[in-house]
Design an enzyme around this catalytic site. Structure first.
Site, PDB file in Angstrom:
ATOM      1  N   HIS A 252       0.832  -1.209   0.000  1.00 21.98           N
ATOM      2  CA  HIS A 252       0.000   0.000   0.000  1.00 21.98           C
ATOM      3  C   HIS A 252       0.868   1.262   0.000  1.00 21.98           C
ATOM      4  O   HIS A 252       2.042   1.244   0.363  1.00 21.98           O
ATOM      5  CB  HIS A 252      -0.923   0.007   1.221  1.00 21.98           C
ATOM      6  CG  HIS A 252      -0.173   0.005   2.527  1.00 21.98           C
ATOM      7  ND1 HIS A 252       0.401   1.134   3.059  1.00 21.98           N
ATOM      8  CD2 HIS A 252       0.101  -0.998   3.384  1.00 21.98           C
ATOM      9  CE1 HIS A 252       0.991   0.841   4.197  1.00 21.98           C
ATOM     10  NE2 HIS A 252       0.834  -0.450   4.422  1.00 21.98           N
TER      11      HIS A 252
ATOM     12  N   GLU B 183      -2.016  -7.162   7.472  1.00 23.41           N
ATOM     13  CA  GLU B 183      -0.699  -7.128   8.089  1.00 23.41           C
ATOM     14  C   GLU B 183      -0.688  -8.016   9.327  1.00 23.41           C
ATOM     15  O   GLU B 183      -1.761  -8.405   9.843  1.00 23.41           O
ATOM     16  CB  GLU B 183      -0.349  -5.688   8.473  1.00 23.41           C
ATOM     17  CG  GLU B 183       1.052  -5.472   9.047  1.00 23.41           C
ATOM     18  CD  GLU B 183       2.156  -5.918   8.112  1.00 23.41           C
ATOM     19  OE1 GLU B 183       2.276  -7.155   7.904  1.00 23.41           O
ATOM     20  OE2 GLU B 183       2.898  -5.065   7.611  1.00 23.41           O
TER      21      GLU B 183
END
Length: 220
Positions: free
Chosen positions: A11, A88
Site C-alpha cells: 500500500h 498485516e
C-alpha cells in the site's frame, strides 16, 4: 490447480508509516505522498492484463488497490475484492506504539534490541513468536497463527484463478516480506522492507509459491 502470477503491491505510505509507528490491524489513511506514490504505481501497471484484484480489508490497502484498478486497462472488467487473510501481522498490545520502542521491548529478552537484530539472530518468524510472548495480553499473532491465515488466503485465490492469470494483491510490508522470506526464489535481501507502492512478484503453481521479484520500485 492453476499456474498464475500474483502482483503483490505494498500500500501507499500512510501517516503511521510517516511517524514510524506499529501499524498492523490498526489503520491510518494514505498520506498525500502515499496517494501520489500509489498513482505512480497505477500508471506503471496500467497495461497489465489483470484478471482479478484483491486487497486486505485495511483502508490503506483498499484505497491503493482502487487507484491501481481505476487506471488499469481492465478497469471495467474487474471489481476489487477484500481478503482479510492478507492483512498485516497483528501486533496486539504493541499496535500504534513507536516502532523502535516496541521492538526493543520484544527483542530484549532474546538478546536483540531492534527488529533487524531479531531477524539476524533468530529469523523473521521469531519476530512474531517473540511479540506474542511479550504482549501482556498475548493477543499478537505468533508465526503459526499468522501462516494459517496467510495460507487460507492463497487457497481462496486458488478458487478463482485460471492458468496464466495475472492477479493484483495489495497487502502490507511485513506480510510481503514474510512471504518473500518463506518462498524466496531469487535470494532477495529481506533485511530491507518492501517500500510503499513497490512491487513483489510471486508465481503460484499447483499450490506452490515462488517469489521471483522483490521490492521493485514502480515508475522508475
Amino acid at each position: 490447480m492453476a499456474k498464475y502470477q500474483i502482483y503483490m503491491v505494498r500500500h501507499g505510505r500512510t501517516w503511521f508509516n510517516r511517524y514510524n509507528k506499529m501499524q498492523g490491524w490498526s489503520d491510518t489513511p494514505l498520506a498525500p505522498d502515499g496517494i501520489e506514490g500509489a498513482k505512480v504505481a497505477a500508471k506503471a501497471l496500467k497495461s497489465v492484463n489483470f484478471a482479478a484484484a484483491f486487497s486486505s480489508d485495511a483502508r490503506r490497502a483498499i484505497d491503493t488497490c482502487k487507484l491501481i484498478v481505476d487506471e488499469n486497462v481492465n478497469h471495467d472488467k474487474i471489481t476489487p475484492q477484500k481478503l482479510m487473510e492478507f492483512r498485516e501481522q497483528f501486533y496486539g498490545y504493541f499496535e500504534g506504539m513507536n516502532s523502535p520502542e516496541a521492538w526493543f521491548m520484544v527483542g530484549q529478552p532474546h538478546g536483540a534490541s531492534t527488529f533487524s537484530d531479531i531477524i539476524a539472530k533468530h529469523g523473521l518468524d521469531a519476530t512474531k513468536d517473540f511479540m506474542k510472548e511479550a504482549d501482556p495480553f498475548h493477543d499478537a499473532e505468533n508465526a503459526e497463527e499468522y501462516w494459517t491465515r496467510i495460507n487460507r488466503g492463497f487457497e481462496r485465490i486458488d478458487k478463482i484463478a485460471h492458468d496464466g492469470d495475472k492477479i493484483l494483491l495489495v497487502s502490507h510490508g511485513t506480510t510481503i516480506r514474510s512471504i518473500t522470506d518463506r518462498y524466496n526464489a531469487g535470494n532477495f535481501d529481506i533485511t530491507q522492507s518492501p517500500r510503499n507502492s513497490s512491487l513483489t512478484m510471486l508465481e503460484r503453481d499447483d499450490g506452490f509459491n515462488r517469489v521471483t521479484g522483490y521490492n521493485q520500485i514502480l515508475g522508475e
